[in-house]
Each structure stands twice: as structure tokens, then as C-alpha cells.
Design an enzyme around this catalytic site. Structure first.
Site, PDB file in Angstrom:
ATOM      1  N   CYS A 274     -16.515  14.552   1.988  1.00  0.00           N
ATOM      2  CA  CYS A 274     -16.967  15.096   0.706  1.00  0.00           C
ATOM      3  C   CYS A 274     -16.406  14.308  -0.470  1.00  0.00           C
ATOM      4  CB  CYS A 274     -16.589  16.558   0.619  1.00  0.00           C
ATOM      5  SG  CYS A 274     -17.344  17.458   1.968  1.00  0.00           S
ATOM      6  N   GLU A 275     -16.839  13.089  -0.601  1.00  0.00           N
ATOM      7  CA  GLU A 275     -16.455  12.200  -1.695  1.00  0.00           C
ATOM      8  C   GLU A 275     -17.623  11.257  -1.917  1.00  0.00           C
ATOM      9  OE1 GLU A 275     -13.260  11.496  -3.170  1.00  0.00           O
ATOM     10  OE2 GLU A 275     -12.006  12.802  -1.952  1.00  0.00           O
TER      11      GLU A 275
ATOM     12  N   GLU B  40       2.914 -15.201   9.473  1.00  0.00           N
ATOM     13  CA  GLU B  40       2.700 -13.757   9.653  1.00  0.00           C
ATOM     14  C   GLU B  40       1.225 -13.383   9.534  1.00  0.00           C
ATOM     15  OE1 GLU B  40       4.979 -11.999   6.484  1.00  0.00           O
ATOM     16  OE2 GLU B  40       6.903 -12.588   7.329  1.00  0.00           O
ATOM     17  N   PRO B  41       0.355 -14.007  10.315  1.00  0.00           N
ATOM     18  CA  PRO B  41      -1.065 -13.660  10.175  1.00  0.00           C
ATOM     19  C   PRO B  41      -1.354 -12.271  10.723  1.00  0.00           C
ATOM     20  CG  PRO B  41      -0.764 -15.100  12.072  1.00  0.00           C
ATOM     21  CD  PRO B  41       0.585 -14.972  11.410  1.00  0.00           C
TER      22      PRO B  41
ATOM     23  N   ARG C  35     -11.918   0.632   3.694  1.00  0.00           N
ATOM     24  CA  ARG C  35     -11.976  -0.628   2.943  1.00  0.00           C
ATOM     25  C   ARG C  35     -13.099  -0.678   1.896  1.00  0.00           C
ATOM     26  NH1 ARG C  35     -12.376  -5.207   4.371  1.00  0.00           N
ATOM     27  NH2 ARG C  35     -10.613  -6.038   3.216  1.00  0.00           N
TER      28      ARG C  35
HETATM   29  N1  LLP Z   1       3.067 -10.540   5.620  1.00  0.00           N
HETATM   30  C1  LLP Z   1       3.277  -9.660   4.629  1.00  0.00           C
HETATM   31  C2  LLP Z   1       4.586  -9.606   3.994  1.00  0.00           C
HETATM   32  C3  LLP Z   1       2.220  -8.823   4.204  1.00  0.00           C
HETATM   33  O1  LLP Z   1       2.418  -7.982   3.203  1.00  0.00           O
HETATM   34  C4  LLP Z   1       0.945  -8.913   4.834  1.00  0.00           C
HETATM   35  C5  LLP Z   1      -0.167  -8.040   4.429  1.00  0.00           C
HETATM   36  C6  LLP Z   1       0.798  -9.830   5.897  1.00  0.00           C
HETATM   37  C7  LLP Z   1       1.871 -10.642   6.247  1.00  0.00           C
HETATM   38  C8  LLP Z   1      -0.492  -9.996   6.633  1.00  0.00           C
HETATM   39  O2  LLP Z   1      -1.495 -10.464   5.798  1.00  0.00           O
HETATM   40  P1  LLP Z   1      -2.919 -10.886   6.403  1.00  0.00           P
HETATM   41  O3  LLP Z   1      -2.710 -12.117   7.234  1.00  0.00           O
HETATM   42  O4  LLP Z   1      -3.424  -9.769   7.205  1.00  0.00           O
HETATM   43  O5  LLP Z   1      -3.740 -11.139   5.209  1.00  0.00           O
HETATM   44  N2  LLP Z   1      -5.357  -3.374   3.421  1.00  0.00           N
HETATM   45  C9  LLP Z   1      -5.760  -4.646   2.853  1.00  0.00           C
HETATM   46  C10 LLP Z   1      -4.814  -5.760   3.195  1.00  0.00           C
HETATM   47  C11 LLP Z   1      -3.375  -5.458   2.858  1.00  0.00           C
HETATM   48  C12 LLP Z   1      -2.442  -6.603   3.199  1.00  0.00           C
HETATM   49  C13 LLP Z   1      -1.028  -6.176   3.133  1.00  0.00           C
HETATM   50  N3  LLP Z   1      -0.076  -7.185   3.494  1.00  0.00           N
HETATM   51  C14 LLP Z   1      -7.180  -4.933   3.303  1.00  0.00           C
HETATM   52  O6  LLP Z   1      -7.776  -4.136   4.004  1.00  0.00           O
HETATM   53  O7  LLP Z   1      -7.742  -5.959   2.912  1.00  0.00           O
END
Ligand code: LLP
Length: 433
Positions: A363-364, A291-292, A330
Site C-alpha cells: 500500500c504505497e 571488496e566487490p 531498488r
Molecule cells: N565496500 C564498502 C565499504 C561498501 O560500502 C560497499 C557497498 C561495497 C564494498 C560493495 O560495493 P559494490 O561492489 O556492491 O558496489 N543498496 C545500493 C548499494 C549500496 C552499496 C553500499 N556499499 C544499491 O542497491 O544499489
């Protein structure tokens, strides 16, 4: 001489000889003139390259790459990924609808994750015929059994287990431990599978894990899968045959690499990741789901903003841009680093670095993109690009300060498609009395 293995460029952005920053073959300045700023620009070819890279490294396994829609849920991007045959990882009924609209057939390649699925969302997913539910609690399993019985649609399920593996990342995006809200304690999993196996409307077929996001070392992924393998063997003893193992997402990128630097080698990162997973899975006859999110799309995107003002307050100097924390949260939320570069080198003097805070108009005090950063000498009117903003940027944007959300363009070589038009104040006001 042995040929150097082909490396995939870390980012699809580079300067042409005239000092213009390009996305694929298109100058970002041209896009900013045409579509305005703030503007998200994504390279479709880079996303395809990353997907191909994953595929190549897992080609010896039966596998399916389920792109994590939450990273960037733009419909044009999803359509492109669906065309490439990708599957999807969704976490809401809204994301399910996006996948369905991108390509109806992709629904059968979609897994549904998330700790708080509602009955309504389960019904939508059951009717749509998704591949698998990643169930995150015993209560959720009960509700799913109830909904499946009611709709007379069998639910294929995986339990998302908590492997008790710690992965070094920001605490807000670390998920693999018992104290996190995600998943089911791996020690209890056997019992829960036995419960699922007894239910006529549930088909326990998979095990899933996701230990966190932006993880820069491969070892924890392998460790998590080794725990899963032990569970799969126990389940086999119980007469439950697991067909798929979902390793989640989480592979990180190097946000601090300078533009054009060779330090980040995507191919090497995937090689190490694949090796750790393959080792963790050894001997298991299952389909591997991945799940990338970030790894596929983050480096394919930039946020282009225009400098509005440059001002000095006491000892500090500020660059105020027309993009704000509502566009890219972020830095404020995770203290995340994003490289910032001028869109036209000609308008910036690289040799004249000034130490500045790069901030937005919201405004933060938390509305910043960089603090005390050495920036080339850019002036009001200049365009800058915030790098590596293809993931978790537009998808977490908001209308805070009643700011209309940015436009998005998808670039593919020389071709440009407006993937989302800029919001207007009328769009924002539509739901209010
Ligand atoms: N699978 C599940 C169950 C997840 O919760 C996530 C991400 C992914 C896959 C994908 O993960 P990735 O490959 O993108 O690392 N907003 C944060 C990241 C939150 C990730 C949430 N879950 C940021 O900006 O770093």
C-alpha cells in the site's frame, strides 16, 4: 583468423527452444511451481565465473577478493564463495556470524568496514581474529584501541580515507567525498596513523578507500588509488609500513541491457577496472584487497513473480504482481531500472507490447518495479522475472505490510538447492507478544 576472446555471458538466464526461461539448465517455471513465488533464483556457476574473472585479471598482484556480504548474505552463497577461497567484507556482527557459519577459516580473510561499529561488534571481531578493521573515524580508533587492550588482542587496522574523488553514481550510494559520512579526511590521515602507530594494541597495516557503488567508469578507481599511493609514500617517510591497500567495491553493471544482448561484456569491464587499479598502484609493494559485491552477484539473480491482475485506471494500465517493494526496493529507493521478462515466452506475445506500470501489492504508490514500460502481452497467472536482482535485493527486503519474505534457491547447472525457505507468518510473529 584470430580466435575471439572468450566472453562471459552477462547473465545466466536464456530461453530454451520451447520458450522457457532457464537459470543455468533449470526452467524457472519448474522452480516457481516447486517453491512458490515471489522467488529469488541465483546461479552459482555465474558467481564463480565472476570471481574467476576478477582473479584472472589481478593474478599478477598479491591480492585477496573480499566479497561484500551486504550485497547478498545468503549462507549457501557465502559457503560457496568461501569454498572458492574468497575473503569477505562485513559491516556488522551479524555478517561476521554469517561468515563464521559459512566457514570458520574464512574469518581470517575478513575485513570489517562500516562507520558505526559498536564495542560489542569490535569484541566479536577481535576474538574471532579477523584480518583487518577498516576504521572510519578517530573516535572509532580510540574505542578499538580500548577494546583491543581490554581483550589483549592486537587489532590490525586500515584507515578508510576519503580520497576526494567524485564518481558518477546515484547520490545515495556515492561515498568518496568529504561531505559523506564515510571515512577519514585524507588530509588528516597521517596524523591519525601516527596516533595508531604509538598504540601497543593497534597495528596500522593498511589503507582503504571505497568511493561508491554502481560506478560505470574505471577512471575514478584509478584516481582514488593514486591518492592512496601518495599517502602510502608519506607514511613510509614517517616509518609506517603499509602492507595492504583496499580498493573497496563499486564496479557497476548495465541494468538496462536487454536479455541476451551482447552489449555488456563483463570481461571487458573487469579488464578496464584492473588496468585503472594497476596503474593507480604502480610501484607500491602491497597486497591489494578488493571488496566487490554487485559485480559478483547482481546479474546471477532474478526475482520470479506471478502476475495477479492486469487493470486499467484511466489512461494507465497496471500489471499487479505478487512481489512488492518489500521484496525488491531498488526501484522505489533509487529509481533503479530492472529489466522485466516473461518466464514463458509462449504465454506472452512479444509483438504485442503494451505500455504498463509493473507494481506490487504493497500500500504505497512507491511500490513499483517499472513505470510506463513497454511490456510483452502477459496476463494474470503468468510468471515474470525481474533481472539483475542478485545484489541488494533480498538483502534489503523487509516484512512491510506483514508480508513474509521470499524463498531463495541456488542453482548450479542442473542442481537446485533451497537456500532459504519461504518465511511464514509464524516466523514473523515469533518475537512479539
Ligand atoms: N565496500 C564498502 C565499504 C561498501 O560500502 C560497499 C557497498 C561495497 C564494498 C560493495 O560495493 P559494490 O561492489 O556492491 O558496489 N543498496 C545500493 C548499494 C549500496 C552499496 C553500499 N556499499 C544499491 O542497491 O544499489
Amino acid at each position: 583468423m584470430p580466435r575471439k576472446p572468450k566472453t562471459v555471458a552477462a547473465r545466466p538466464f536464456r530461453y530454451n527452444p520451447d520458450g522457457q526461461l532457464l537459470c543455468d539448465a533449470v526452467p524457472l517455471e519448474t522452480l516457481a511451481e516447486r517453491y512458490g513465488t515471489p522467488l529469488y533464483c541465483y546461479s552459482a556457476s555465474q558467481v564463480r565465473e565472476r570471481l574467476a574473472l576478477f582473479r584472472k585479471h589481478f593474478k599478477r598482484h598479491d591480492h585477496l577478493i573480499c566479497y561484500a556480504v551486504k550485497a547478498n548474505s545468503n549462507l549457501s552463497l557465502l559457503r560457496m564463495l568461501a569454498r572458492e577461497g574468497a575473503g569477505f567484507d562485513i559491516v556488522s556482527g551479524g555478517e561476521l556470524e554469517r561468515v563464521r557459519r559459512a566457514d570458520k577459516r574464512a574469518v581470517a580473510r575478513t575485513v570489517f568496514s562500516g562507520a558505526g561499529k559498536t564495542a560489542g561488534e569490535m569484541d566479536l571481531a577481535l576474538r574471532a581474529g579477523i584480518l583487518l578493521f577498516n576504521v572510519e573515524s578517530e573516535q572509532e580508533l580510540e574505542l578499538l584501541a580500548e577494546r583491543a587492550a581490554k581483550l589483549r588482542k592486537k587489532a590490525r587496522v586500515a584507515l578508510r580515507v576519503n580520497p576526494e574523488v567524485f564518481a558518477e553514481t546515484h547520490p545515495y550510494i556515492s561515498t568518496g567525498l568529504r561531505e559523506h559520512k564515510f571515512g577519514i579526511d585524507i588530509g588528516r590521515a597521517r596524523e591519525v596513523y601516527a596516533r595508531a602507530a604509538k598504540d601497543k594494541w593497534l597495528s596500522p597495516e593498511g589503507v582503504s578507500v571505497h568511493i561508491g557503488s554502481q560506478i560505470r567508469s574505471a577512471a575514478p578507481f584509478g584516481a582514488a588509488l593514486a591518492r592512496v599511493r601518495a599517502l602510502v609514500e608519506e607514511l613510509a617517510e614517517d616509518g609506517i609500513r603499509i602492507r595492504s591497500v583496499d580498493a573497496g567495491g563499486g564496479l557497476g553493471i548495465d541494468y538496462t541491457a536487454q536479455l541476451g544482448a551482447e552489449e555488456f561484456d563483463a570481461a571487458k569491464e573487469v579488464t578496464e577496472y584492473a588496468a585503472a587499479l594497476t596503474e593507480g598502484m604502480r610501484g607500491m609493494q602491497v597486497r591489494l584487497l578488493l571488496e566487490p559485491g554487485r559485480f559478483l552477484v547482481a546479474q546471477a539473480g532474478v526475482l520470479v513473480a506471478r502476475v495477479l491482475y492486469r487493470k486499467r485506471n484511466g489512461a494507465k494500465e497496471f500489471l499487479i504482481t505478487d512481489a512488492g517493494m518489500n521484496d525488491l526496493i531498488r526501484p522505489a529507493l533509487y529509481g533503479a531500472h530492472h529489466e522485466i521478462v516473461p518466464v514463458e515466452r509462449a504465454t506472452a506475445d512479444d509483438s504485442q507490447n503494451a505500455i504498463m506500470d509493473v507494481v506490487g501489492p504493497v500500500c504505497e504508490t512507491g511500490d513499483f518495479f517499472a513505470r510506463d514500460r513497454a511490456m510483452p502481452d502477459v496476463h494474470p497467472g503468468a510468471l515474470i522475472a525481474l533481472l539483475d536482482t542478485g545484489a541488494y535485493a533480498m538483502s534489503i527486503s523487509s516484512n512491510y505490510n506483514s508480508r513474509s519474505r521470499a524463498a531463495e534457491v541456488l542453482v548450479d547447472g542442473k542442481r537446485v538447492r533451497l537456500a532459504r525457505r519461504r518465511e511464514t507468518i509464524e516466523d514473523q510473529l515469533r518475537f512479539e507478544e
